[in-house]
Write a protein that holds these residues in place. Structure first.
Motif, PDB file in Angstrom:
ATOM      1  N   ASP A 188      61.828  33.822  31.351  1.00  0.00           N
ATOM      2  CA  ASP A 188      61.535  34.002  29.690  1.00  0.00           C
ATOM      3  C   ASP A 188      61.641  35.270  29.141  1.00  0.00           C
ATOM      4  O   ASP A 188      61.537  35.483  27.764  1.00  0.00           O
ATOM      5  N   SER A 189      61.692  36.441  29.722  1.00  0.00           N
ATOM      6  CA  SER A 189      61.748  37.749  29.355  1.00  0.00           C
ATOM      7  C   SER A 189      63.297  38.089  29.069  1.00  0.00           C
ATOM      8  O   SER A 189      63.258  39.235  28.167  1.00  0.00           O
ATOM      9  N   VAL A 190      64.202  37.526  29.225  1.00  0.00           N
ATOM     10  CA  VAL A 190      65.592  37.833  28.667  1.00  0.00           C
ATOM     11  C   VAL A 190      65.751  37.848  27.263  1.00  0.00           C
ATOM     12  O   VAL A 190      65.312  36.879  26.414  1.00  0.00           O
ATOM     13  N   ASP A 191      66.427  38.726  26.677  1.00  0.00           N
ATOM     14  CA  ASP A 191      66.816  39.004  25.398  1.00  0.00           C
ATOM     15  C   ASP A 191      68.384  38.359  25.363  1.00  0.00           C
ATOM     16  O   ASP A 191      69.291  39.123  25.919  1.00  0.00           O
ATOM     17  N   MET A 192      68.584  37.080  24.927  1.00  0.00           N
ATOM     18  CA  MET A 192      69.874  36.663  24.747  1.00  0.00           C
ATOM     19  C   MET A 192      71.015  37.285  23.828  1.00  0.00           C
ATOM     20  O   MET A 192      72.066  37.288  23.936  1.00  0.00           O
ATOM     21  N   ALA A 193      70.439  38.098  22.750  1.00  0.00           N
ATOM     22  CA  ALA A 193      71.426  38.837  21.593  1.00  0.00           C
ATOM     23  C   ALA A 193      71.802  40.265  22.715  1.00  0.00           C
ATOM     24  O   ALA A 193      73.176  40.304  22.621  1.00  0.00           O
ATOM     25  N   ALA A 194      71.183  40.560  23.608  1.00  0.00           N
ATOM     26  CA  ALA A 194      71.555  41.578  24.529  1.00  0.00           C
ATOM     27  C   ALA A 194      72.539  40.981  25.533  1.00  0.00           C
ATOM     28  O   ALA A 194      73.537  41.868  25.710  1.00  0.00           O
ATOM     29  N   GLN A 195      72.433  39.901  25.921  1.00  0.00           N
ATOM     30  CA  GLN A 195      73.147  39.061  27.097  1.00  0.00           C
ATOM     31  C   GLN A 195      74.654  38.985  26.260  1.00  0.00           C
ATOM     32  O   GLN A 195      75.783  39.148  26.842  1.00  0.00           O
ATOM     33  N   ALA A 196      74.520  38.509  24.977  1.00  0.00           N
ATOM     34  CA  ALA A 196      75.863  38.275  24.312  1.00  0.00           C
ATOM     35  C   ALA A 196      76.635  39.635  23.972  1.00  0.00           C
ATOM     36  O   ALA A 196      77.575  39.668  24.185  1.00  0.00           O
ATOM     37  N   ARG A 197      75.861  40.338  23.591  1.00  0.00           N
ATOM     38  CA  ARG A 197      76.412  41.907  23.557  1.00  0.00           C
ATOM     39  C   ARG A 197      76.986  42.473  24.901  1.00  0.00           C
ATOM     40  O   ARG A 197      78.183  42.940  24.831  1.00  0.00           O
ATOM     41  N   PHE A 198      76.561  42.174  25.833  1.00  0.00           N
ATOM     42  CA  PHE A 198      76.758  42.679  27.256  1.00  0.00           C
ATOM     43  C   PHE A 198      78.228  41.902  27.390  1.00  0.00           C
ATOM     44  O   PHE A 198      79.137  42.790  27.984  1.00  0.00           O
ATOM     45  N   THR A 219      74.343  29.428  20.049  1.00  0.00           N
ATOM     46  CA  THR A 219      73.946  28.003  19.724  1.00  0.00           C
ATOM     47  C   THR A 219      72.404  27.715  20.322  1.00  0.00           C
ATOM     48  O   THR A 219      71.896  27.257  19.663  1.00  0.00           O
ATOM     49  N   HIS A 220      72.202  28.114  21.546  1.00  0.00           N
ATOM     50  CA  HIS A 220      71.117  27.855  22.317  1.00  0.00           C
ATOM     51  C   HIS A 220      69.810  28.915  22.017  1.00  0.00           C
ATOM     52  O   HIS A 220      68.947  28.433  22.375  1.00  0.00           O
ATOM     53  N   PHE A 221      70.008  30.266  21.805  1.00  0.00           N
ATOM     54  CA  PHE A 221      68.933  31.026  21.303  1.00  0.00           C
ATOM     55  C   PHE A 221      69.116  31.826  20.357  1.00  0.00           C
ATOM     56  O   PHE A 221      69.226  32.804  20.158  1.00  0.00           O
ATOM     57  N   PRO A 222      69.366  31.007  19.199  1.00  0.00           N
ATOM     58  CA  PRO A 222      69.665  31.739  17.720  1.00  0.00           C
ATOM     59  C   PRO A 222      68.495  32.654  17.255  1.00  0.00           C
ATOM     60  O   PRO A 222      68.881  33.851  16.828  1.00  0.00           O
ATOM     61  N   ASP A 223      67.401  32.368  17.590  1.00  0.00           N
ATOM     62  CA  ASP A 223      66.238  33.459  16.991  1.00  0.00           C
ATOM     63  C   ASP A 223      66.227  34.740  17.692  1.00  0.00           C
ATOM     64  O   ASP A 223      65.894  35.695  17.265  1.00  0.00           O
ATOM     65  N   ASP A 224      66.969  34.804  18.968  1.00  0.00           N
ATOM     66  CA  ASP A 224      66.956  36.227  19.742  1.00  0.00           C
ATOM     67  C   ASP A 224      67.908  37.012  18.839  1.00  0.00           C
ATOM     68  O   ASP A 224      67.976  38.526  18.835  1.00  0.00           O
ATOM     69  N   PHE A 225      68.764  36.582  18.191  1.00  0.00           N
ATOM     70  CA  PHE A 225      69.832  37.480  16.977  1.00  0.00           C
ATOM     71  C   PHE A 225      68.890  37.675  15.651  1.00  0.00           C
ATOM     72  O   PHE A 225      69.799  38.622  15.048  1.00  0.00           O
ATOM     73  N   GLY A 260      64.072  40.025  16.290  1.00  0.00           N
ATOM     74  CA  GLY A 260      62.420  39.770  16.612  1.00  0.00           C
ATOM     75  C   GLY A 260      62.111  39.884  18.036  1.00  0.00           C
ATOM     76  O   GLY A 260      61.035  40.271  18.344  1.00  0.00           O
ATOM     77  N   ARG A 261      63.152  39.675  18.821  1.00  0.00           N
ATOM     78  CA  ARG A 261      62.769  39.855  20.496  1.00  0.00           C
ATOM     79  C   ARG A 261      62.581  41.015  20.851  1.00  0.00           C
ATOM     80  O   ARG A 261      61.597  41.470  21.262  1.00  0.00           O
ATOM     81  N   ARG A 262      63.438  42.009  20.810  1.00  0.00           N
ATOM     82  CA  ARG A 262      63.469  43.452  20.743  1.00  0.00           C
ATOM     83  C   ARG A 262      64.645  44.061  20.072  1.00  0.00           C
ATOM     84  O   ARG A 262      65.876  43.234  20.243  1.00  0.00           O
ATOM     85  N   LEU A 263      64.552  45.317  19.816  1.00  0.00           N
ATOM     86  CA  LEU A 263      65.756  45.844  19.227  1.00  0.00           C
ATOM     87  C   LEU A 263      66.548  46.261  20.371  1.00  0.00           C
ATOM     88  O   LEU A 263      66.063  46.695  21.488  1.00  0.00           O
ATOM     89  N   LEU A 264      67.795  46.258  20.067  1.00  0.00           N
ATOM     90  CA  LEU A 264      68.775  46.687  21.301  1.00  0.00           C
ATOM     91  C   LEU A 264      69.009  48.140  21.378  1.00  0.00           C
ATOM     92  O   LEU A 264      68.914  49.024  20.399  1.00  0.00           O
ATOM     93  N   ASP A 265      69.129  48.606  22.882  1.00  0.00           N
ATOM     94  CA  ASP A 265      69.240  49.928  22.894  1.00  0.00           C
ATOM     95  C   ASP A 265      71.005  50.057  22.825  1.00  0.00           C
ATOM     96  O   ASP A 265      71.716  49.967  23.826  1.00  0.00           O
ATOM     97  N   ILE A 266      71.247  50.230  21.604  1.00  0.00           N
ATOM     98  CA  ILE A 266      72.747  50.359  21.325  1.00  0.00           C
ATOM     99  C   ILE A 266      73.480  51.570  21.798  1.00  0.00           C
ATOM    100  O   ILE A 266      73.145  52.677  21.536  1.00  0.00           O
ATOM    101  N   GLN A 267      74.481  51.396  22.761  1.00  0.00           N
ATOM    102  CA  GLN A 267      75.165  52.723  23.327  1.00  0.00           C
ATOM    103  C   GLN A 267      76.474  52.317  22.832  1.00  0.00           C
ATOM    104  O   GLN A 267      77.124  51.228  22.519  1.00  0.00           O
ATOM    105  N   PRO A 268      77.122  53.387  22.588  1.00  0.00           N
ATOM    106  CA  PRO A 268      78.727  53.516  21.921  1.00  0.00           C
ATOM    107  C   PRO A 268      79.494  52.798  23.012  1.00  0.00           C
ATOM    108  O   PRO A 268      79.388  52.789  24.296  1.00  0.00           O
ATOM    109  N   VAL A 269      80.790  52.093  22.944  1.00  0.00           N
ATOM    110  CA  VAL A 269      81.552  51.339  23.553  1.00  0.00           C
ATOM    111  C   VAL A 269      82.644  52.352  23.770  1.00  0.00           C
ATOM    112  O   VAL A 269      83.190  53.001  23.001  1.00  0.00           O
ATOM    113  N   GLN A 270      82.975  52.333  25.257  1.00  0.00           N
ATOM    114  CA  GLN A 270      84.109  53.258  25.501  1.00  0.00           C
ATOM    115  C   GLN A 270      85.376  52.713  25.595  1.00  0.00           C
ATOM    116  O   GLN A 270      85.362  51.197  25.654  1.00  0.00           O
TER     117      GLN A 270
END
Length: 552
Positions: free
Chosen positions: A427-437, A508-514, A517-527
């Motif tokens: 339950d510690s996973v950030d699904m917005a970060a997973q979508a970004r990944f 669809t399944h974890f909309p609140d993560d976007f 509020g869960r945690r701000l992403l550590d945004i890295q530039p895309v190569q």
């Protein structure tokens, strides 16, 4: 301690990469030193892994009652185990009991993995004594068309991810009039959380050789290529050694097993590109070119390697074929549900208490695999999701864990089985970060040939970042949906076409993560996409030890 009255006891220590990574070589060395000193009479055999990876290195000793397991064993444990009566299967805190009766193993239906962990992978005697070559001998007594019909009737579908019926693909190649045809095995197993191809190549290499040889007889091919990812140095070495042994025994080459069949097999090592797990990219790489996707049609079955009809199957598909031929199509078809026949080799990984291999008939639920076999999370925290089918697979919430594991049920749920990899998250996973990944991974690994994949994935990262940051959230959510549609419908291959699947499932399944509020992403530039090197032909094997992602 002298135990001269003891006849040599057979002790198995895995040579599988996973076991070696946690000290199996050191354990085998400690046992051999004890034997050399004359303290104990021990015959150390290096077997494959049984697939219970949390118990590795797992040592097995042959007793009159059966093989008794101990694990996980360290080199420092060896002297104490020997003194306590290891060679007699005596009690010890590390004693697991009779291995074949361990519930985790006993409940499985091992078809493709029946010999893995049981035999010495490079012993031809072991292979034959445990049923090896029965499938090939049966196939050689049949016409090519009858072999194709048997595989088709079994319901065997490609285990690489697409699930296309193997027999139909073979029939297309058989129907081509070309004199030169190929059989290519895709062993570029790069999906996160997958390792079954590696384990069967390291634990039962003759099975893959037998499967490819049956395919050659069925379609009229005389040459085969085994494309293995460079990150699998042990599998590469094992397969090369097995091929040499097979040639010496007449299992490859001219007049195989006294028949009219001529077939030889070569190993080629990939250069570390995830996209080379896509079949047409793999063919490009095998031809010495940069690994990029080919447009279809023509399909590889008609114009494949060097423009010739080619069977392209993955390791699990080809290693299942000998069982189908040995036991008959009906025996295989009797397993499974609906149009998903036979067994699947599920691989449990990620944040899971008991990771490893579970081979069982289609129809088992995701919950049974994750909770009953896997024992929940390794951290002990509540389960939140599991990603099934590699980095391009859907994230499923625990409310969907009763979904049966079969191709059609998963497709109906907006997911896919893929290669059978299951990666678990607490339950510690950030699904917005997973979508970004998912988008970031596609941007990194895209071959760059088509615009929806090459550019869409970069734009996808940017849009998700804006959504999480709260910048015009509704507008950017609509834009992300449009982008996913475009990538799904417009990409040349599954790389770009399936990247939206994990993104959409997370939304669809974890909309609140976007909502940020869960945690701000550590945004890295895309190569930008990096150049892909062509296949390295016959080069020395070197482990890069860098990449952990890929496709198969």
């Amino acid at each position: 301690m002298n135990n001269s009255s003891h006849t040599a006891a057979t002790v198995y220590v895995p040579r599988d990469s996973a076991a070696r990574s946690v000290g199996a070589d050191e354990v085998a060395g400690a046992l051999q030193r004890a034997a050399t000193r004359g303290d104990f009479a021990i015959d150390v055999v290096r077997n494959g892994s049984r697939g219970m990876l949390w118990l590795e290195p797992m040592v097995e000793v042959v007793t009159p009652q059966g093989r008794v397991g101990y694990g996980p064993v360290t080199a420092e444990d060896v002297d104490g185990l020997l003194a306590a009566g290891l060679l007699d299967g005596a009690d010890h805190p590390l004693r697991l009991g009779l291995v074949d009766e361990l519930p985790w193993l006993a409940r499985q239906t091992r078809v493709t993995f029946a010999r893995v962990g049981v035999t010495d992978p490079l012993s031809t005697r072991d292979y034959v004594e445990h049923g090896g070559l029965a499938g090939l001998r049966a196939a050689l007594d049949m016409t090519p068309a009858d072999v194709v019909a048997e595989v088709t009737e079994s319901g065997l579908r490609g285990r690489g991810g697409a699930g296309f019926p193997a027999g139909i693909k073979w029939n297309t190649v058989l129907g081509c009039a070309d004199e030169l045809k190929f059989v290519c095995c895709n062993a570029d197993e790069g999906d996160s959380g997958t390792f079954a191809d590696r384990m069967v190549m390291e634990g039962d290499p003759f099975l893959l050789i037998e499967g490819m040889t049956i395919a050659s007889h069925a379609v009229g091919a005389s040459e085969g290529y085994l494309y293995i990812r460079s990150e699998y140095p042990d599998a590469i070495a094992t397969m090369r050694e097995a091929i040499e042994i097979a040639r010496e025994h007449g299992w490859l080459g001219k007049g195989i097993l006294g028949s009219a069949l001529d077939f030889d097999l070569h190993v080629r090592v990939g250069a570390g590109a995830y996209i080379c797990g896509e079949e047409t990219s793999m063919l490009e790489s095998l031809e010495g070119k940069r690994g990029t996707v080919r447009a279809k049609p023509p399909i590889p079955a008609i114009e494949g390697l060097f423009g010739k009809p080619t069977v392209v199957n993955n390791v699990l598909t080809l290693t299942t074929v000998p069982v189908v031929l040995a036991k008959g199509a009906k025996a295989y078809q009797d397993l499974g549900v609906g149009r998903s026949r036979g067994t699947q080799v599920f691989q449990l990984g990620g944040n899971i208490a008991r990771g490893g291999i579970v081979e069982t008939a289609f129809g088992i639920t995701l919950r049974e695999l994750v909770e009953d076999y896997g024992g929940g999370t390794r951290t002990g925290r509540p389960l939140r999701t599991a990603q099934v089918g590699g980095p391009l697979g859907a994230y499923l919430p625990t409310s969907m864990f009763d979904l049966p594991m079969d191709y059609e049920a998963f497709a109906e749920a907006g997911a896919m089985l893929g290669h059978g990899g299951i990666v678990v998250f607490d339950d510690s996973v950030d699904m917005a970060a997973q979508a970004r990944f998912a988008m970031e991974f596609c941007a990194e690994e895209s071959c760059g040939k088509c615009t929806p994949c090459r550019v869409g994935s970069v734009r996808g990262v940017e849009v998700i970042d804006k959504i999480v940051a709260g910048t015009h959230r509704d507008e950017n959510l609509a834009l992300l949906e449009d982008l996913c549609d475009l990538m799904t419908d417009g990409s040349l291959c599954a790389m770009g076409g399936l990247t939206p699947m994990p993104v959409r499932s997370a939304l669809t399944h974890f909309p609140d993560d976007f909502l940020g509020g869960r945690r701000l992403l550590d945004i890295q530039p895309v190569q930008a996409s990096r150049p892909i090197q062509p296949v390295q032909v016959s080069q020395p094997v070197q482990a890069s030890g860098v990449r952990t992602e890929g496709t198969a």
